[in-house]
Motif scaffolding. Structure first.
Motif, PDB file in Angstrom:
ATOM      1  N   VAL A 115       0.835  -1.208   0.000  1.00 31.83           N
ATOM      2  CA  VAL A 115       0.000   0.000   0.000  1.00 31.83           C
ATOM      3  C   VAL A 115       0.865   1.252   0.000  1.00 31.83           C
ATOM      4  O   VAL A 115       0.587   2.211  -0.741  1.00 31.83           O
ATOM      5  N   ILE A 116       1.921   1.254   0.786  1.00 30.76           N
ATOM      6  CA  ILE A 116       2.827   2.410   0.802  1.00 30.76           C
ATOM      7  C   ILE A 116       3.467   2.595  -0.569  1.00 30.76           C
ATOM      8  O   ILE A 116       3.569   3.719  -1.077  1.00 30.76           O
ATOM      9  N   GLY A 117       3.893   1.495  -1.193  1.00 32.22           N
ATOM     10  CA  GLY A 117       4.473   1.576  -2.529  1.00 32.22           C
ATOM     11  C   GLY A 117       3.489   2.079  -3.566  1.00 32.22           C
ATOM     12  O   GLY A 117       3.852   2.854  -4.455  1.00 32.22           O
ATOM     13  N   ALA A 118       2.227   1.664  -3.457  1.00 27.68           N
ATOM     14  CA  ALA A 118       1.215   2.123  -4.403  1.00 27.68           C
ATOM     15  C   ALA A 118       0.922   3.616  -4.220  1.00 27.68           C
ATOM     16  O   ALA A 118       0.735   4.338  -5.200  1.00 27.68           O
ATOM     17  N   VAL A 119       0.906   4.073  -2.988  1.00 25.64           N
ATOM     18  CA  VAL A 119       0.664   5.500  -2.735  1.00 25.64           C
ATOM     19  C   VAL A 119       1.826   6.337  -3.256  1.00 25.64           C
ATOM     20  O   VAL A 119       1.620   7.376  -3.897  1.00 25.64           O
ATOM     21  N   ILE A 120       3.040   5.883  -3.014  1.00 27.31           N
ATOM     22  CA  ILE A 120       4.204   6.609  -3.532  1.00 27.31           C
ATOM     23  C   ILE A 120       4.208   6.578  -5.053  1.00 27.31           C
ATOM     24  O   ILE A 120       4.521   7.572  -5.708  1.00 27.31           O
ATOM     25  N   GLY A 121       3.841   5.442  -5.633  1.00 31.23           N
ATOM     26  CA  GLY A 121       3.753   5.339  -7.091  1.00 31.23           C
ATOM     27  C   GLY A 121       2.678   6.232  -7.685  1.00 31.23           C
ATOM     28  O   GLY A 121       2.814   6.704  -8.815  1.00 31.23           O
ATOM     29  N   GLN A 122       1.611   6.453  -6.936  1.00 34.23           N
ATOM     30  CA  GLN A 122       0.550   7.346  -7.408  1.00 34.23           C
ATOM     31  C   GLN A 122       1.033   8.792  -7.484  1.00 34.23           C
ATOM     32  O   GLN A 122       0.611   9.549  -8.361  1.00 34.23           O
ATOM     33  N   MET A 123       1.936   9.176  -6.597  1.00 35.55           N
ATOM     34  CA  MET A 123       2.461  10.539  -6.603  1.00 35.55           C
ATOM     35  C   MET A 123       3.513  10.752  -7.695  1.00 35.55           C
ATOM     36  O   MET A 123       3.868  11.879  -7.991  1.00 35.55           O
ATOM     37  N   SER A 124       3.990   9.668  -8.293  1.00 30.18           N
ATOM     38  CA  SER A 124       5.010   9.753  -9.329  1.00 30.18           C
ATOM     39  C   SER A 124       4.376  10.116 -10.668  1.00 30.18           C
ATOM     40  O   SER A 124       3.177   9.945 -10.886  1.00 30.18           O
TER      41      SER A 124
END
Length: 73
Positions: free
Chosen positions: A37-46
């Protein structure tokens, strides 16, 4: 840079999720899910989508394994 962090978190969680498909190791999916989930949230900001998509695919694999084992109600 955020995409690279998301890909690293996705690969880290994939390393946790793959052995968790073995019976009696399904509890490892509960450890991997917050990382995903943390990786997906960070990926969403990319600006790129590849890290987010990797995390979402790993999340689906973990969710299917948890649902088969009865871990998701």
């Amino acid at each position: 840079m955020l995409n690279v962090i998301s890909i690293i978190l996705g690969l880290l969680s994939l390393v946790i999720v793959i052995p968790a498909t073995i019976p009696l190791l399904g509890w490892a999916n509960w450890i991997a899910l917050p990382i995903i989930v943390i990786g997906a949230v960070i990926g969403q900001m990319s600006s790129s989508n590849s890290g987010r998509n990797l995390c979402l695919v790993v999340m689906v694999i973990a969710a299917i394994r948890l649902s088969i084992g009865g871990g998701v109600i």
